[in-house]
Design an enzyme around this catalytic site. Structure first.
Site, PDB file in Angstrom:
ATOM      1  N   GLU A  44      33.855  64.308  41.734  1.00 16.07           N
ATOM      2  CA  GLU A  44      33.321  64.899  40.648  1.00 16.07           C
ATOM      3  C   GLU A  44      31.493  65.650  41.049  1.00 16.07           C
ATOM      4  OE1 GLU A  44      33.676  65.061  35.866  1.00 16.07           O
ATOM      5  OE2 GLU A  44      33.511  63.748  36.683  1.00 16.07           O
ATOM      6  N   LYS A  65      37.936  72.405  33.376  1.00 11.20           N
ATOM      7  CA  LYS A  65      37.840  70.880  32.221  1.00 11.20           C
ATOM      8  C   LYS A  65      38.350  70.912  31.153  1.00 11.20           C
ATOM      9  CE  LYS A  65      35.745  65.323  32.321  1.00 11.20           C
ATOM     10  NZ  LYS A  65      34.231  65.437  32.915  1.00 11.20           N
ATOM     11  N   CYS A 115      38.019  63.846  36.061  1.00 12.97           N
ATOM     12  CA  CYS A 115      37.595  63.123  35.479  1.00 12.97           C
ATOM     13  C   CYS A 115      38.666  62.751  34.121  1.00 12.97           C
ATOM     14  CB  CYS A 115      36.067  63.192  35.193  1.00 12.97           C
ATOM     15  SG  CYS A 115      35.035  61.593  35.045  1.00 12.97           S
TER      16      CYS A 115
END
Length: 287
Positions: free
Chosen positions: A44, A117, A154
């Protein structure tokens, strides 16, 4: 003939300049491609040290639109040169809005979509809500090399709903680029085992391989106390068995191959999707 795919994940320290970090990732991409990898996953936000430890206005200057970001441009060039697909994490600016995003780059070097995200953490050492809006893209899956893949970023990896949604969209492999390590508020808290178990659970519950990659090393850039990232990247098969991994200090490449037709039969035989009862799950969509 069975459908097979070879994947790779890259674990490395990312404490250099933007150009140095992108070059380091690029060198590992080249090695992974030489080793037969078709889909190659870097960590990431790999273009620099993890900047979300603190809240500093200057960090917003690191963001660019997808078609202008140095990470995306460099990985697109490599993908086209090597004939590989690269899910590329980057800090995205879209007008006045900022996202923790991922550009899916196919083997022609084309961006075939951007995922933003969905789950944004906010805690000591991981103050992402200051920088990123919650993603508005919805979960995404993409077809590359005749395979459908899903990618979370993540904090998404802690949510079984994210993995299941991608599986229901037809994903056959799940990828998670990550930046996770020490918990500054508690020196005794080590989340690496929890981190692994959460994603191994996604592999088991959805009967598909999971590829999870983290950065590694102590970062002391961008102000604030040092942040130690614990690596321990891994790849599982569709049963949740870890087929390759790295420790908490290694720089390296993990490569694994999967027979996706066999995995599809395993998935059918387990009955997880046959026996779902979505009419009972309404509570999951309540606030």
């Amino acid at each position: 003939m069975n459908r097979s795919i070879t994947v790779a994940a890259l674990q490395l320290p990312l404490m250099g300049s933007e150009a140095e970090n992108i070059a380091s990732v690029g060198a590992l991409v080249e090695k992974a491609a030489a080793g037969g990898a078709q889909i190659i996953l870097p960590p990431e936000l790999f273009s620099g040290p993890y900047f979300c430890k603190t809240q500093l206005e200057a960090h917003f200057a690191l963001a660019r639109p997808a078609l202008e970001h140095p990470s995306v441009l460099a990985m697109a060039k490599l993908a086209r040169k090597l004939g590989v697909a690269i899910p590329t994490s980057f800090f995205e600016r879209d007008g006045p809005h900022f996202y923790n995003a991922l550009a899916m780059i196919d083997a022609d070097g084309e961006i075939i979509g951007v995922y933003r995200k969905s789950h944004i953490p906010d805690g000591p050492g991981y103050q992402e809500k200051y920088y990123f809006r919650p993603g508005n893209s919805g979960f995404k899956v993409w077809d590359v090399f005749g395979v459908r893949i899903g990618v979370g970023i993540c904090w998404d990896q802690w949510y079984p709903e994210c993995a299941r949604a991608m599986a229901l969209m037809g994903a056959e492999l799940l990828f998670y680029p990550t930046a996770i390590g020490a918990e500054p508020q508690d020196d005794t808290l080590d989340t690496r085992h929890m981190w692994r178990r959460a994603m191994v659970g996604h592999a088991v519950s959805n009967c598909m391989p999971v590829i999870a990659v983290n950065r590694v090393g102590a970062e002391n850039d961008h102000g604030g106390p040092p942040q130690n990232f614990y690596g321990t990247s891994f790849i599982t098969n569709e049963w949740g068995d870890i087929v390759c991994d790295l420790d908490d200090s290694e720089t390296g490449i993990m490569i694994a191959s999967f027979d996706l037709d066999k995995a599809r039969l395993h998935r059918a035989s387990m009955g997880f999707f046959r026996d779902r009862r979505p009419q009972l799950y309404g509570r999951l969509t309540d606030d």
